[in-house]
Design an enzyme around this catalytic site. Sequence first.
Site, PDB file in Angstrom:
ATOM      1  CG  LEU A 152      94.966  18.792   0.290  1.00 29.36           C
ATOM      2  CD1 LEU A 152      95.649  19.633   1.346  1.00 29.36           C
ATOM      3  CD2 LEU A 152      95.990  17.975  -0.459  1.00 29.36           C
ATOM      4  N   GLY A 259      91.809  30.550  10.434  1.00 25.95           N
ATOM      5  CA  GLY A 259      93.011  31.050   9.765  1.00 25.95           C
ATOM      6  C   GLY A 259      93.427  30.065   8.702  1.00 25.95           C
ATOM      7  CB  CYS A 262      92.383  27.467   2.282  1.00 24.43           C
ATOM      8  SG  CYS A 262      93.635  26.532   1.398  1.00 24.43           S
TER       9      CYS A 262
END
Length: 459
Positions: A152, A259, A262
């Site tokens: 997600l 950024g 993750c």
Amino acid sequence: MRIALIGAGYVGLTSGACFAQLGHSVTCVDIDQSRISALKAGRLPIFEPGLEDIVTRKTRQHRLRFGSDIEAGCRDADAIFLAVGTPSRPDGAIDLTFIEAAARQIARPMRRDVVAVIKSTVVPGTARRLREVIAEARGGLDFSVASNPEFLREGNAVADFLSPDRIVVGADDPRAAKVLREIYAPLLAKGAPGLFTNTTNAEMIKYAANAFLALKVGFINEVADLCEQIGGDVMAVAEGIGLDHRIGRAFLSPGPGFGGSCFPKDTRAFAEIGRRHGAPQHLTETLIDRNEDRKNAIAQQVLREIGSDRKAPHVAVLGVAFKANTDDARESAALTIIPQLIEAGCIVHAHDPKARPAVLGAAVIWHETSYEAAAGADIVLILTEWDEYRDLDLKQLARLMAGRTIIDCRNLLDFGQATQHGFRHLAIGRAAPPATQPGHRSRARGARVGDRRAAASPI
Ligand code: NAD
Ligand code: UDX
């Protein structure tokens, strides 16, 4: 199915709410008491579009519960998902302390035949390690371990979870695969592709996917730099290459450098895994460096634009979140750029509709609206692609600002319009007049970030 979710952050809370939406009975457990108290009181600790509605409905229907007692949360579960943080260590490797601690905590209440599922992003081999940790704590217990990486995106988390491009399950035994197939049955029945493989492959898929997407972003950012030098328009180029279905337009929007919680962490971990196993990931190693260089270069660009004569210049930063539609500012471009501006003597006024990271502390003057932040500013720096910045009233902005420069790191504003209002509008990778071919969607024209000729000419 009865599901326990350990960790009620961006992934755990979204997954828990969506599993409840799919018809399961879910308990979300978090060690952060304030987070659980807020959830019990009906307040979401994060901003994620569409999530509050599901949480409210499913809590009322007693399909979704919250607690801070892991034993109580896991006692009856058929599957226990771990969605705790896996932060970076200084060498780029991920820190598995939270995962291992959670594994020890769930081991005690785990009943026979339960499946422990890793949803956090973890290095290949972690599922096997988890099996050892649980077995050490509960020798003789018959249980399974599975890997179910989450893809997600923040800001789109609910839709991504309920309409996934694919569901990846790593299972080293048939029971684990069967339980995961049952949990995801409603999505698989709707046509979501399910990839069932072993745990090592599932763990690797997550890193390779994020590294590849980050490479796309890094690639278009370098193409943008080149467009600036040759007088091209990166938006037209992205459109043109994106129409090739083998490439695709997604993740080809230039920006201030990626950024979030993750991409930076996962690319660092992917590179570290490569180094550790003697299969260096050179592309990813370079990408990591170039992405940091990009953020630093934007800070330098702001300072160059201001010039050395101006004392205590007022910079308005619009957008602190790492992307739009989230309150998350982890590793956002703003967190690299703003401290450099402050260090150089700038007074930074900031606005973001949702993010106000504590790490910036009192060093920044926060404002409730973008116009308040821009009032009296020598320069406006747009870092996040919030819709409200796209719709800025340029006439009002021109009236409020002291200077006339906008650095638009997301190419949100119309080049022509901004220049008409007297702005020096520096966009990313755009210097060419708009293309004239029919069907070309770009409307913008004007100066570009880093354009030395434009910098020397009057507005
Ligand atoms: P987060 O920091 O938002 O949430 C983690 C939560 O886990 C925190 O609330 C923390 O209090 C809780 N926690 C830690 N140890 C615990 C324990 N022993 N028992 C109970 N709760 C505990 O993190 P996140 O962004 O949700 O990420 C979680 C994992 O998912 C990471 O591995 C991340 O890489 C991965 N991931 C994140 C995203 C994303 O968009 N954020 C997407 C895919 C995968
Ligand atoms: C990412 C992955 O997309 C998701 O699959 C994974 O589960 C978690 O990591 P997220 O971090 O929420 O999701 O955001 P994403 O939309 O991927 O953007 C990451 C960064 O890249 C942001 O800073 C964003 O602004 C930047 N980006 C993305 C661009 O600069 N240009 C693009 O075209 C796309």
